[in-house]
Design a protein around this motif. Sequence first.
Motif, PDB file in Angstrom:
ATOM      1  N   GLU A 186       0.831  -1.190   0.000  1.00  8.00           N
ATOM      2  CA  GLU A 186       0.000   0.000   0.000  1.00  8.00           C
ATOM      3  C   GLU A 186       0.871   1.248   0.000  1.00  8.00           C
ATOM      4  OE1 GLU A 186      -2.599  -0.237   3.297  1.00  8.00           O
ATOM      5  OE2 GLU A 186      -3.336  -2.230   2.793  1.00  8.00           O
ATOM      6  N   LYS A 187       0.239   2.335  -0.299  1.00 10.55           N
ATOM      7  CA  LYS A 187       0.956   3.602  -0.348  1.00 10.55           C
ATOM      8  C   LYS A 187       1.480   3.957   1.034  1.00 10.55           C
ATOM      9  CE  LYS A 187       0.515   8.068  -2.620  1.00 10.55           C
ATOM     10  NZ  LYS A 187      -0.411   9.017  -3.272  1.00 10.55           N
ATOM     11  N   ALA A 188       2.708   4.450   1.094  1.00 12.79           N
ATOM     12  CA  ALA A 188       3.316   4.794   2.386  1.00 12.79           C
ATOM     13  C   ALA A 188       2.544   5.930   3.040  1.00 12.79           C
ATOM     14  CB  ALA A 188       4.775   5.195   2.181  1.00 12.79           C
ATOM     15  N   PRO A 189       2.520   5.972   4.379  1.00 13.81           N
ATOM     16  CA  PRO A 189       1.838   7.075   5.067  1.00 13.81           C
ATOM     17  C   PRO A 189       2.473   8.419   4.737  1.00 13.81           C
ATOM     18  CG  PRO A 189       2.314   5.260   6.575  1.00 13.81           C
ATOM     19  CD  PRO A 189       3.030   4.961   5.300  1.00 13.81           C
ATOM     20  N   LEU A 190       1.691   9.457   4.973  1.00 19.32           N
ATOM     21  CA  LEU A 190       2.147  10.805   4.646  1.00 19.32           C
ATOM     22  C   LEU A 190       3.413  11.163   5.416  1.00 19.32           C
ATOM     23  CD1 LEU A 190       1.708  13.567   3.289  1.00 19.32           C
ATOM     24  CD2 LEU A 190       0.219  14.168   5.212  1.00 19.32           C
ATOM     25  N   THR A 191       3.480  10.783   6.683  1.00 25.45           N
ATOM     26  CA  THR A 191       4.664  11.132   7.486  1.00 25.45           C
ATOM     27  C   THR A 191       5.923  10.492   6.923  1.00 25.45           C
ATOM     28  OG1 THR A 191       4.107   9.294   8.973  1.00 25.45           O
ATOM     29  CG2 THR A 191       3.349  11.495   9.598  1.00 25.45           C
ATOM     30  N   HIS A 192       5.810   9.254   6.437  1.00 23.82           N
ATOM     31  CA  HIS A 192       6.983   8.588   5.865  1.00 23.82           C
ATOM     32  C   HIS A 192       7.405   9.262   4.565  1.00 23.82           C
ATOM     33  CE1 HIS A 192       9.829   5.430   4.985  1.00 23.82           C
ATOM     34  NE2 HIS A 192       9.254   5.206   3.821  1.00 23.82           N
ATOM     35  N   ALA A 215      20.708  14.396   9.546  1.00 26.57           N
ATOM     36  CA  ALA A 215      19.601  13.480   9.272  1.00 26.57           C
ATOM     37  C   ALA A 215      19.285  12.623  10.499  1.00 26.57           C
ATOM     38  CB  ALA A 215      19.931  12.595   8.079  1.00 26.57           C
ATOM     39  N   ALA A 216      20.327  12.190  11.232  1.00 26.18           N
ATOM     40  CA  ALA A 216      20.096  11.423  12.455  1.00 26.18           C
ATOM     41  C   ALA A 216      19.471  12.289  13.541  1.00 26.18           C
ATOM     42  CB  ALA A 216      21.411  10.823  12.950  1.00 26.18           C
ATOM     43  N   LEU A 217      19.916  13.540  13.619  1.00 25.76           N
ATOM     44  CA  LEU A 217      19.437  14.440  14.671  1.00 25.76           C
ATOM     45  C   LEU A 217      18.000  14.881  14.420  1.00 25.76           C
ATOM     46  CD1 LEU A 217      20.476  15.981  17.227  1.00 25.76           C
ATOM     47  CD2 LEU A 217      20.981  17.881  15.701  1.00 25.76           C
ATOM     48  N   CYS A 218      17.668  15.194  13.180  1.00 22.88           N
ATOM     49  CA  CYS A 218      16.347  15.761  12.871  1.00 22.88           C
ATOM     50  C   CYS A 218      15.322  14.710  12.486  1.00 22.88           C
ATOM     51  CB  CYS A 218      16.464  16.776  11.736  1.00 22.88           C
ATOM     52  SG  CYS A 218      17.478  18.216  12.121  1.00 22.88           S
ATOM     53  N   LEU A 219      15.760  13.633  11.819  1.00 21.45           N
ATOM     54  CA  LEU A 219      14.812  12.677  11.250  1.00 21.45           C
ATOM     55  C   LEU A 219      14.966  11.270  11.791  1.00 21.45           C
ATOM     56  CD1 LEU A 219      15.174  13.824   7.527  1.00 21.45           C
ATOM     57  CD2 LEU A 219      13.460  14.572   9.179  1.00 21.45           C
ATOM     58  N   GLY A 220      16.001  11.022  12.590  1.00 23.80           N
ATOM     59  CA  GLY A 220      16.209   9.673  13.093  1.00 23.80           C
ATOM     60  C   GLY A 220      16.771   8.708  12.071  1.00 23.80           C
ATOM     61  N   TRP A 279       3.521  16.810  16.961  1.00 22.24           N
ATOM     62  CA  TRP A 279       2.923  15.508  16.627  1.00 22.24           C
ATOM     63  C   TRP A 279       3.306  15.072  15.219  1.00 22.24           C
ATOM     64  CZ3 TRP A 279       1.359  12.198  20.021  1.00 22.24           C
ATOM     65  CH2 TRP A 279       0.931  12.642  21.271  1.00 22.24           C
ATOM     66  N   LEU A 280       3.497  16.031  14.318  1.00 20.27           N
ATOM     67  CA  LEU A 280       4.039  15.680  13.001  1.00 20.27           C
ATOM     68  C   LEU A 280       5.446  15.112  13.140  1.00 20.27           C
ATOM     69  CD1 LEU A 280       3.948  15.734   9.875  1.00 20.27           C
ATOM     70  CD2 LEU A 280       4.795  18.082   9.996  1.00 20.27           C
ATOM     71  N   PHE A 281       6.246  15.739  13.981  1.00 21.97           N
ATOM     72  CA  PHE A 281       7.604  15.244  14.230  1.00 21.97           C
ATOM     73  C   PHE A 281       7.558  13.848  14.831  1.00 21.97           C
ATOM     74  CE2 PHE A 281      11.268  14.796  17.069  1.00 21.97           C
ATOM     75  CZ  PHE A 281      12.315  15.034  16.190  1.00 21.97           C
ATOM     76  N   ALA A 282       6.641  13.622  15.793  1.00 20.93           N
ATOM     77  CA  ALA A 282       6.530  12.304  16.423  1.00 20.93           C
ATOM     78  C   ALA A 282       6.157  11.236  15.404  1.00 20.93           C
ATOM     79  CB  ALA A 282       5.507  12.352  17.554  1.00 20.93           C
ATOM     80  N   GLY A 283       5.257  11.574  14.481  1.00 20.69           N
ATOM     81  CA  GLY A 283       4.895  10.607  13.450  1.00 20.69           C
ATOM     82  C   GLY A 283       6.005  10.350  12.456  1.00 20.69           C
ATOM     83  N   MET A 284       6.786  11.368  12.142  1.00 19.49           N
ATOM     84  CA  MET A 284       7.850  11.214  11.154  1.00 19.49           C
ATOM     85  C   MET A 284       8.983  10.341  11.656  1.00 19.49           C
ATOM     86  SD  MET A 284       8.113  15.037   9.525  1.00 19.49           S
ATOM     87  CE  MET A 284       9.682  14.622   8.775  1.00 19.49           C
ATOM     88  N   VAL A 285       9.283  10.377  12.951  1.00 21.70           N
ATOM     89  CA  VAL A 285      10.416   9.623  13.494  1.00 21.70           C
ATOM     90  C   VAL A 285       9.988   8.255  14.013  1.00 21.70           C
ATOM     91  CG1 VAL A 285      11.695  11.698  14.055  1.00 21.70           C
ATOM     92  CG2 VAL A 285      10.185  10.700  15.774  1.00 21.70           C
ATOM     93  N   GLY A 286       8.752   7.861  13.767  1.00 14.89           N
ATOM     94  CA  GLY A 286       8.345   6.504  14.090  1.00 14.89           C
ATOM     95  C   GLY A 286       7.513   6.341  15.339  1.00 14.89           C
ATOM     96  N   GLY A 287       7.316   7.380  16.116  1.00 13.82           N
ATOM     97  CA  GLY A 287       6.478   7.272  17.311  1.00 13.82           C
ATOM     98  C   GLY A 287       7.020   6.313  18.349  1.00 13.82           C
TER      99      GLY A 287
END
Length: 503
Positions: A186-192, A215-220, A279-287
């Motif tokens: 399926e299509k990847a989620p928006l945060t990914h 990239a590690a600091l901001c996006l994990g 919460w956008l940040f939390a979703g982007m880094v995997g929660g």
Amino acid sequence: MGKAIHARRSESDTCSTVADLLCRRPMLTVGCVAILAALALYLPPVVACSIAVILLLCIVTPLRRIWWVLLTAAVFLLSTMGHSILQEQRLLPLDGYTAVITARVVDIPTNGQMYTVSVTNSDSVPTGARLSLYCPPGSEPVLYDTVTATVKLEKTDTTYRRSERIFLYAFPQGEWGASAAVTDGEKAPLTHRITRWFNHTLKQTLPGEEGALLAALCLGQRQNVTAAVTNAFRNSGLSHLLVVSGLHLSMLAVALRGLLRRVGVGYRLSAMAVLPVIWLFAGMVGGTSSVLRAATMCSLWLISFVVYRRYDGLNAWGLAAAVLLAADPYRLLNAGFQLSFAAAAGVLILAPRLCRATAEQPPSDHPFTRLWLGIVRFIRNGCGVCIGAMVFTLPLSVYYFGGLSLTVLPANLLAVVPAGWALTLGWLGLLCCSVPLLGWVGKPLLFAAGWLARYLERVARLLGPDGAFLPLPHTWQKLLIAALCGIAIMGILWRIPWRRVAI
């Protein structure tokens, strides 16, 4: 006379410190009850109930409504046992079975070949169950691909897998190409998709080591960080900067709200604007557990500005623990959950006492004196926060990482604040680069963030040589560290006169 009164007050404070914390903060009590109830997953129910009741009656004796505490404990205990019955108990009987599964890849390992998948269709495995699927080298799927395979199921034997709600390994039978197939899912989620776009922007703007660190600091995203840099951060006690945790989200929330207030955004509006960003940040880094803990606490902190209420960090800590454990009690065994909540407890409980222990200097109109007092205040507060978090997390760090860093305090004093600014500038730069007309603003911000990332790397290399990490392989050494941390906690909480003890 005055000394006698002070001694009696100190003795009274000693007896009621824990009770006062729990009596005056109901959500803190709920969080502690949730943590105790989650132990029912790993102990017989009768033993877990007995321990919980005894501890609560001993700790919460001053509470007038014991029945409320016991009712809360019963609710969380039933929730915990329900999770165990619905998840663990229905999967363990499948140990040794061979099944045909269709599953979606939901997590990719940083090393190794065990991929976390969520079952979407199977002849025997329940839909939605999470498995650890072995994928041989050369046939690795990507995130959100769909895998169809004939696998043999085996029971997991590691605490880490249980903390991720994974109770079964899945090993493909026969040749991978003959027994398994990987297709686009399926299509990847928006945060990914946003994360991939930001990571691509960073690679184009900063292709070197500073881009990988950013990239590690901001996006994990740690895939491009070299092993030498990772070891340097570990030896210096800065490895928590390379793993997106609650510290990153808290720094981002504080910095963004501060910037909005500086440019004239209102008291309430600045808080409301930061809420969706965290919460956008939390979703982007995997929660992860630590990120969700910080997101919950930061949300309560921001909401307190909107409703004009006083923010209580310990109540927010308890509410975050209760919410996360009610949703998934297996998080209690997760190392990130334990380290994050322990560090937050140390910052909330010990750091204020350590900062107040140093007498405040009288104000001065001389500019150099004000500058010097500001530097002293920064060092004092930084040491208080670092020591508070370190005392609570040191036993866990020694247990999970097998040793401790000898330069953790100076390294964190030199690196945590610049890491916060690198995170903020990096995120602002990525957001500006995503808008076509603001790319000319975003790239200088990313270059500034890359310069700060390079500074963090130099601090880690300077304070993280091979001799800076002290291995503690023996159990008695780990128990000794835990005992010393316990003594330090009691001394700070109850203001034990260390000079008299030493004499």
